[in-house]
Design an enzyme around this catalytic site. Sequence first.
Site, PDB file in Angstrom:
ATOM      1  N   CYS A 156     -18.088 -18.307 -46.241  1.00 22.35           N
ATOM      2  CA  CYS A 156     -18.271 -18.958 -47.549  1.00 22.35           C
ATOM      3  C   CYS A 156     -19.503 -19.861 -47.589  1.00 22.35           C
ATOM      4  O   CYS A 156     -20.001 -20.203 -48.663  1.00 22.35           O
ATOM      5  CB  CYS A 156     -17.034 -19.774 -47.909  1.00 22.35           C
ATOM      6  SG  CYS A 156     -15.555 -18.757 -47.988  1.00 22.35           S
ATOM      7  N   HIS A 170     -18.908 -24.117 -53.838  1.00 19.99           N
ATOM      8  CA  HIS A 170     -18.335 -22.809 -53.491  1.00 19.99           C
ATOM      9  C   HIS A 170     -16.998 -22.683 -54.207  1.00 19.99           C
ATOM     10  O   HIS A 170     -16.185 -23.615 -54.186  1.00 19.99           O
ATOM     11  CB  HIS A 170     -18.158 -22.698 -51.976  1.00 19.99           C
ATOM     12  CG  HIS A 170     -17.183 -21.629 -51.589  1.00 19.99           C
ATOM     13  ND1 HIS A 170     -17.310 -20.332 -52.017  1.00 19.99           N
ATOM     14  CD2 HIS A 170     -16.032 -21.669 -50.848  1.00 19.99           C
ATOM     15  CE1 HIS A 170     -16.292 -19.622 -51.551  1.00 19.99           C
ATOM     16  NE2 HIS A 170     -15.510 -20.408 -50.831  1.00 19.99           N
ATOM     17  N   ASN A 172     -12.157 -16.061 -55.540  1.00 22.89           N
ATOM     18  CA  ASN A 172     -13.046 -16.561 -54.483  1.00 22.89           C
ATOM     19  C   ASN A 172     -13.842 -15.378 -53.941  1.00 22.89           C
ATOM     20  O   ASN A 172     -13.277 -14.482 -53.317  1.00 22.89           O
ATOM     21  CB  ASN A 172     -12.163 -17.187 -53.390  1.00 22.89           C
ATOM     22  CG  ASN A 172     -12.949 -17.723 -52.209  1.00 22.89           C
ATOM     23  OD1 ASN A 172     -14.044 -17.261 -51.912  1.00 22.89           O
ATOM     24  ND2 ASN A 172     -12.374 -18.689 -51.513  1.00 22.89           N
TER      25      ASN A 172
HETATM   26  N1  ACO Z   1       2.765 -16.433 -54.863  1.00 15.91           N
HETATM   27  C1  ACO Z   1       3.940 -17.043 -54.795  1.00 15.91           C
HETATM   28  N2  ACO Z   1       4.322 -17.796 -53.765  1.00 15.91           N
HETATM   29  C2  ACO Z   1       3.452 -17.918 -52.748  1.00 15.91           C
HETATM   30  C3  ACO Z   1       2.191 -17.295 -52.739  1.00 15.91           C
HETATM   31  C4  ACO Z   1       1.870 -16.526 -53.853  1.00 15.91           C
HETATM   32  N3  ACO Z   1       0.678 -15.893 -53.979  1.00 15.91           N
HETATM   33  N4  ACO Z   1       1.571 -17.609 -51.598  1.00 15.91           N
HETATM   34  C5  ACO Z   1       2.390 -18.399 -50.902  1.00 15.91           C
HETATM   35  N5  ACO Z   1       3.532 -18.574 -51.586  1.00 15.91           N
HETATM   36  C6  ACO Z   1       4.702 -19.345 -51.205  1.00 15.91           C
HETATM   37  C7  ACO Z   1       4.826 -19.559 -49.717  1.00 15.91           C
HETATM   38  O1  ACO Z   1       5.405 -18.419 -49.116  1.00 15.91           O
HETATM   39  C8  ACO Z   1       5.739 -20.761 -49.658  1.00 15.91           C
HETATM   40  O2  ACO Z   1       7.033 -20.327 -49.841  1.00 15.91           O
HETATM   41  P1  ACO Z   1       8.228 -21.011 -48.975  1.00 15.91           P
HETATM   42  O3  ACO Z   1       8.206 -22.462 -49.384  1.00 15.91           O
HETATM   43  O4  ACO Z   1       9.442 -20.267 -49.440  1.00 15.91           O
HETATM   44  O5  ACO Z   1       7.872 -20.786 -47.543  1.00 15.91           O
HETATM   45  C9  ACO Z   1       5.340 -21.553 -50.908  1.00 15.91           C
HETATM   46  O6  ACO Z   1       4.614 -20.657 -51.749  1.00 15.91           O
HETATM   47  C10 ACO Z   1       4.480 -22.733 -50.598  1.00 15.91           C
HETATM   48  O7  ACO Z   1       3.519 -22.335 -49.629  1.00 15.91           O
HETATM   49  P2  ACO Z   1       2.550 -23.353 -49.007  1.00 15.91           P
HETATM   50  O8  ACO Z   1       1.556 -22.635 -48.149  1.00 15.91           O
HETATM   51  O9  ACO Z   1       3.310 -24.494 -48.440  1.00 15.91           O
HETATM   52  O10 ACO Z   1       1.871 -23.817 -50.351  1.00 15.91           O
HETATM   53  P3  ACO Z   1       0.846 -24.918 -50.551  1.00 15.91           P
HETATM   54  O11 ACO Z   1       1.412 -25.902 -51.487  1.00 15.91           O
HETATM   55  O12 ACO Z   1       0.242 -25.394 -49.288  1.00 15.91           O
HETATM   56  O13 ACO Z   1      -0.271 -24.084 -51.321  1.00 15.91           O
HETATM   57  C11 ACO Z   1      -2.373 -23.031 -51.032  1.00 15.91           C
HETATM   58  C12 ACO Z   1      -0.894 -22.977 -50.715  1.00 15.91           C
HETATM   59  C13 ACO Z   1      -2.571 -22.828 -52.546  1.00 15.91           C
HETATM   60  C14 ACO Z   1      -3.060 -21.901 -50.298  1.00 15.91           C
HETATM   61  C15 ACO Z   1      -2.889 -24.407 -50.624  1.00 15.91           C
HETATM   62  O14 ACO Z   1      -2.624 -24.664 -49.275  1.00 15.91           O
HETATM   63  C16 ACO Z   1      -4.317 -24.523 -50.873  1.00 15.91           C
HETATM   64  O15 ACO Z   1      -4.743 -24.723 -51.996  1.00 15.91           O
HETATM   65  N6  ACO Z   1      -5.133 -24.388 -49.789  1.00 15.91           N
HETATM   66  C17 ACO Z   1      -6.522 -24.229 -49.875  1.00 15.91           C
HETATM   67  C18 ACO Z   1      -6.843 -22.910 -49.302  1.00 15.91           C
HETATM   68  C19 ACO Z   1      -7.763 -22.122 -50.180  1.00 15.91           C
HETATM   69  O16 ACO Z   1      -7.748 -22.157 -51.389  1.00 15.91           O
HETATM   70  N7  ACO Z   1      -8.610 -21.392 -49.537  1.00 15.91           N
HETATM   71  C20 ACO Z   1      -9.550 -20.611 -50.254  1.00 15.91           C
HETATM   72  C21 ACO Z   1     -10.109 -19.561 -49.354  1.00 15.91           C
HETATM   73  S1  ACO Z   1     -10.943 -20.253 -48.002  1.00 15.91           S
HETATM   74  C22 ACO Z   1     -12.408 -20.808 -48.530  1.00 15.91           C
HETATM   75  O17 ACO Z   1     -13.006 -20.312 -49.435  1.00 15.91           O
HETATM   76  C23 ACO Z   1     -12.970 -21.953 -47.851  1.00 15.91           C
END
Ligand code: ACO
Length: 331
Positions: free
Chosen positions: A113, A258, A288
């Site tokens: 990225c 980004h 993304n």
């Molecule tokens: N749809 C529905 N539910 C989902 C999905 C989905 N697509 N993906 C995960 N879940 C579920 C998980 O299984 C989990 O369920 P559980 O509680 O039964 O185990 C629940 O949602 C919560 O999951 P978490 O991983 O705890 O959710 P969190 O609140 O941390 O959010 C997220 C996840 C959105 C990825 C968050 O961590 C985040 O915003 N991280 C940033 C990562 C990112 O955006 N990276 C971009 C790519 S990397 C880059 O460009 C640098």
Amino acid sequence: MPRTEFIATGFYVPPRVVTNDELAVMMDTSDEWITQRTGIKQRHWVEPGTMCSALAHQATRQALERAGLQATDLDCIIFATATPDHFFPGNGVFLQRMLGVTDIPALDVRDQCTGFLYGLSVADAWVRTGQYRRVLLVGAEIQSPGLDPSTAGRDTAVLFGDGAGVVILGPTDDPKRGVLSTHLFSDGRLAEKLWMDGPGLMHVPWISAEMIADGRARIKMEGREVFKHATTKMPESVQLALQTNGLSIADIKLLIPHQANQRISEMVQKQLGLRDDQVFNNIQRYGNTTAASIPIALHEALDHGRLSRGELLMLTAFGSGFTWGSAAIRW
Ligand code: ACO
């Protein structure tokens, strides 16, 4: 020494639009979950067999036309991607071949990225020292064929899109304009927080059906770690770019972060104390697109009239590695 200016931009996304509702048919997810957590409403995915270099070719043709240049006017290609067509050679030479040019260098950048910013830093140095006068810098990705569109892959499959953005760079004699500085960082201690383990030559065998079946050939991400570091490192690197140039937040006309996740961009904006009109986001429509996200957003921001000559543009990125950085540009 001349500074480096942006001569023209170009972008291309494949025609197929995949909405959140369509993903909800493939896996256990919902438009509401994706929108709330990421801001993404749709993304473009290639049809099977479309190559990353082909997306870059379309974007390059547009940039050349806008610049009034021929492919033979290019002195150098820098190609940033995390999703190359082949293990080797890199995509730069395939793009070169499509453009019908020979005997110019093609450099491939592997900083995910942050790849566009790493490429910009190299291009800027080459232009300023006079080594190359017309540099084509590409950020292009096809993430979709590598995603797992089942419930097992939903944490990453909903995030990524395909597309290409390019810029053509060259020297300007106007001392007030151009790239002011670039700032690059990495921390390999966190490499496995966001990575794809295989295929890889450390594995024996280096590719196997087992590796595909157990998910090692898919993106693995610790989402919370990415969120924590991205929302710290991007604002820090923007502050560093401002300090380096004796500038302040109020001087920023436009920040293009980004397009990782709308929530990450909003946190970066908040940390920096920027108004909405000072930040450009288009992740809602493209998801993304990794190395392509900044040049695609730049192209759209310019087309929407968000930046005029002489105004301050800031770029910042964060990604796998972890790698991160920023650039300050007087447009
Ligand atoms: N749809 C529905 N539910 C989902 C999905 C989905 N697509 N993906 C995960 N879940 C579920 C998980 O299984 C989990 O369920 P559980 O509680 O039964 O185990 C629940 O949602 C919560 O999951 P978490 O991983 O705890 O959710 P969190 O609140 O941390 O959010 C997220 C996840 C959105 C990825 C968050 O961590 C985040 O915003 N991280 C940033 C990562 C990112 O955006 N990276 C971009 C790519 S990397 C880059 O460009 C640098």
